[in-house]
Design a protein around this motif. Structure first.
Motif, short mmCIF file in Angstrom:
data_model
loop_
_atom_site.label_atom_id
_atom_site.label_comp_id
_atom_site.label_asym_id
_atom_site.label_seq_id
_atom_site.Cartn_x
_atom_site.Cartn_y
_atom_site.Cartn_z
N THR A 144 45.78 39.72 46.46
CA THR A 144 46.30 40.82 46.14
C THR A 144 45.94 42.12 47.08
O THR A 144 46.90 42.97 47.33
CB THR A 144 46.08 41.32 44.61
OG1 THR A 144 46.38 40.07 43.71
CG2 THR A 144 46.80 42.43 44.10
N ALA A 145 44.85 42.24 47.41
CA ALA A 145 44.19 43.26 48.00
C ALA A 145 43.23 42.52 49.14
O ALA A 145 42.51 41.66 48.69
CB ALA A 145 43.94 44.24 47.50
N HIS A 183 48.97 35.32 51.69
CA HIS A 183 49.65 35.63 50.41
C HIS A 183 48.86 35.57 48.85
O HIS A 183 49.39 36.01 48.11
CB HIS A 183 51.07 34.92 50.17
CG HIS A 183 50.77 33.54 50.00
ND1 HIS A 183 50.37 32.60 50.89
CD2 HIS A 183 50.90 32.91 48.84
CE1 HIS A 183 50.41 31.44 50.27
NE2 HIS A 183 50.59 31.65 48.87
N CYS A 184 47.87 34.82 48.98
CA CYS A 184 47.31 34.47 47.62
C CYS A 184 46.31 35.81 47.38
O CYS A 184 46.06 35.99 46.11
CB CYS A 184 46.02 33.48 48.09
SG CYS A 184 47.09 31.83 48.26
N ILE A 223 44.29 37.59 39.59
CA ILE A 223 44.38 38.52 40.62
C ILE A 223 43.07 38.41 41.67
O ILE A 223 41.97 37.99 41.26
CB ILE A 223 43.85 39.96 40.13
CG1 ILE A 223 45.25 40.52 39.07
CG2 ILE A 223 43.65 40.79 41.11
CD1 ILE A 223 44.76 41.74 38.14
N ALA A 261 39.57 39.92 37.84
CA ALA A 261 39.70 39.32 39.07
C ALA A 261 38.80 38.39 39.70
O ALA A 261 37.77 38.46 39.18
CB ALA A 261 39.68 40.77 39.91
N GLY A 317 41.12 38.95 45.36
CA GLY A 317 40.63 39.81 46.41
C GLY A 317 39.69 39.24 47.36
O GLY A 317 39.21 38.40 47.21
N LEU A 327 42.49 47.21 43.71
CA LEU A 327 42.95 46.15 42.64
C LEU A 327 43.25 47.01 41.35
O LEU A 327 44.18 46.42 40.49
CB LEU A 327 41.90 45.21 42.48
CG LEU A 327 41.68 44.09 43.64
CD1 LEU A 327 40.59 43.16 43.04
CD2 LEU A 327 43.10 43.34 43.91
#
Length: 215
Positions: free
Chosen positions: A139-140, A136-137, A113, A12, A115, A164
Motif C-alpha cells: 500500500t505504501a 503492487h502488494c 494493508i 497493517a 508497508g 498508511l
C-alpha cells in the motif's frame, strides 16, 4: 527478543527489505570487505552485523573510521563507496535475492494493508520488487532517500504510519537499528534472523491472530 503482539488483529503488516524480504545483507558485507582489503583490516560478518546491518552508508563510514586508523586509507574507502554500491547492484541483478516462498507469501496477503520501510534508496529496491512481481502488494513504501533521518530514529516508521493512516501494526525487522526504529514509532516488532524465516513467521502470526479472535 520480540515484543508481545496484541490480541487484536494488527491494522497493517510492515516489512524491512534487506535481510527480511531479500537476502542481501551478505552482499553488502562482501562489498565492504572488498573496500577494506587494501587496509588489511579483518572485517567479519559479526563486525558488519554490529555496525552496518540496517544502517545507511554515512553512519557505516563513521563506524569504520574507528577501525581504520590511516586517514588517507579511510578517504580512499569513502571515495570507493559508489563502486561498492555498484557491486551490490550487479550481484542482486545477477540473481534475484527474493525467494519464491516470500513472493508467494506477499501475494497471498491480498486484503491486508502492507508497508515497506527500508534504508536503501528507491533505485536499489524498486527494480527488484518489479522483477519479483510484488511491487503492487504494498500500500505504501518508505525508501531511504525519502527521509533525512534514518533508522534507528523512528522517523521512517512514523512516516509509514502517516502514509498508511494506521495507529498500529506489526513490523518484521532483522537489525537492531530497525527494531529500535519501529518500536519507538509505536509498532510491535518481530525479529527475522534470516529471510528464509519470514513466511513461517508471518503465517504463525496470522494463525495466532485467528486463534485469539476465535477464542
Amino acid at each position: 527478543m520480540a515484543t508481545a503482539i496484541k490480541c487484536t488483529a494488527p491494522q497493517a503488516l510492515i516489512f524491512d527489505f534487506d535481510g527480511v524480504l531479500a537476502d542481501t545483507e551478505t552482499l553488502y558485507w562482501r562489498a565492504w570487505c572488498e573496500l577494506l582489503k587494501p587496509c588489511n583490516v579483518e572485517f567479519t560478518w559479526a563486525d558488519y552485523c554490529r555496525i552496518g546491518r540496517g544502517i545507511r552508508e554515512e553512519r557505516m563510514l563513521e563506524s569504520l573510521a574507528l577501525m581504520v586508523s590511516d586517514t588517507d586509507a579511510m578517504h580512499g574507502i569513502r571515495q570507493r563507496v559508489p563502486e561498492a554500491r555498484e557491486m551490490v547492484r550487479r550481484w542482486k541483478l545477477a540473481e534475484l535475492p527474493i525467494t519464491e516462498a516470500t513472493i508467494d507469501l506477499l501475494k497471498s496477503l491480498a486484503g491486508w494493508i502492507l508497508g515497506l520501510v527500508t534504508s536503501s534508496d528507491r533505485s536499489d529496491v524498486e527494480p527488484l520488487l518489479l522483477r519479483a512481481g510484488i511491487a503492487h502488494c504494498f500500500t505504501a513504501c518508505v525508501f531511504g532517500d525519502e527521509t533525512t533521518t534514518h533508522k534507528p530514529d523512528p522517523a521512517p516508521y512514523l512516516m509509514m504510519r502517516e502514509k498508511l493512516g494506521v495507529s498500529d501494526g506489526v513490523v518484521f525487522e532483522d537489525s537492531d537499528a530497525g527494531f529500535e526504529s519501529a518500536a519507538a514509532a509505536g509498532f510491535d516488532v518481530i525479529r527475522v534472523e534470516t529471510p528464509g524465516q519470514l513466511p513461517a513467521l508471518v503465517r504463525k502470526l496470522l494463525k495466532w491472530e485467528c486463534t485469539e479472535q476465535a477464542g
